[in-house]
Design an enzyme around this catalytic site. Structure first.
Site, short mmCIF file in Angstrom:
data_model
loop_
_atom_site.label_atom_id
_atom_site.label_comp_id
_atom_site.label_asym_id
_atom_site.label_seq_id
_atom_site.Cartn_x
_atom_site.Cartn_y
_atom_site.Cartn_z
N GLU A 1 0.61 -1.62 0.53
CA GLU A 1 -0.18 -0.01 -0.16
C GLU A 1 0.79 1.33 -0.04
OE1 GLU A 1 -2.81 -0.39 3.27
OE2 GLU A 1 -3.92 -2.03 1.79
N GLY B 1 -6.69 -16.26 -0.51
CA GLY B 1 -7.68 -14.99 -0.62
C GLY B 1 -9.67 -15.29 -0.36
N TYR C 1 -14.59 -7.71 -4.70
CA TYR C 1 -15.61 -8.04 -3.88
C TYR C 1 -16.98 -7.87 -5.00
CZ TYR C 1 -11.58 -7.22 -0.56
OH TYR C 1 -10.47 -7.21 -0.05
#
Length: 155
Positions: A25, A95, A129
């Protein structure tokens, strides 16, 4: 690969994954939490967080780090703080398995909402998502006040 609840002894590997996420990030120097903090805060009589790990052999390759919140509209909710899979182990199913475990935990706990943040430039995560039925809200902004901000406010 197995998905299980984290234990104290996992915290060094959990911290390594947190650091890897910070680097991904573009904030490699932002992590100040220590293994001792994680052990104290996650494994006390009143834990501040919970964590699932994805493990292959003795290696933790991913984590789902979460805690409970309370919504004045919905009641008890889960906040998924971080879902992290080692870069070298992405596309392994870890994940998805961790994400599924968080949703199952929400169902077990009868929460009415699970929420998390995703960076606007993380297109693969956003697409994942949305494909799973999550709504990525464009009209809400995250507000934060860091330690310096708190100190300045209280001057």
């Amino acid at each position: 690969m197995i998905i299980r609840k984290a234990v104290k002894e996992d915290m060094p590997q959990v911290l390594e994954l947190i650091q890897e996420l910070a680097t991904f990030e573009k904030e490699p120097d932002a992590v100040v939490v220590t293994v001792e903090d994680l052990v104290r805060d996650g494994f006390s009589e009143n834990p501040l967080f919970y964590c699932f790990v994805a493990e292959v052999g003795i290696e933790i390759i991913g984590i789902a780090f979460y805690y409970y919140r309370y919504s004045t509209w919905k009641g008890k909710t889960i906040h998924l703080e971080d879902l992290i899979v080692k870069e070298s182990k992405r596309r392994s199913g870890a994940g998805f398995a961790l994400y599924s475990e968080i949703i199952e935990q929400g169902k077990r706990d009868n929460v009415r909402r699970i929420e998390w943040n995703v960076l606007d430039w993380n297109t693969p995560a956003i697409e994942f998502y949305e494909k799973t039925g999550a709504k990525v809200l464009d009209d809400w902004r995250v507000a934060q006040m860091d330690e310096n901000g708190m100190n300045n406010f209280l001057k």
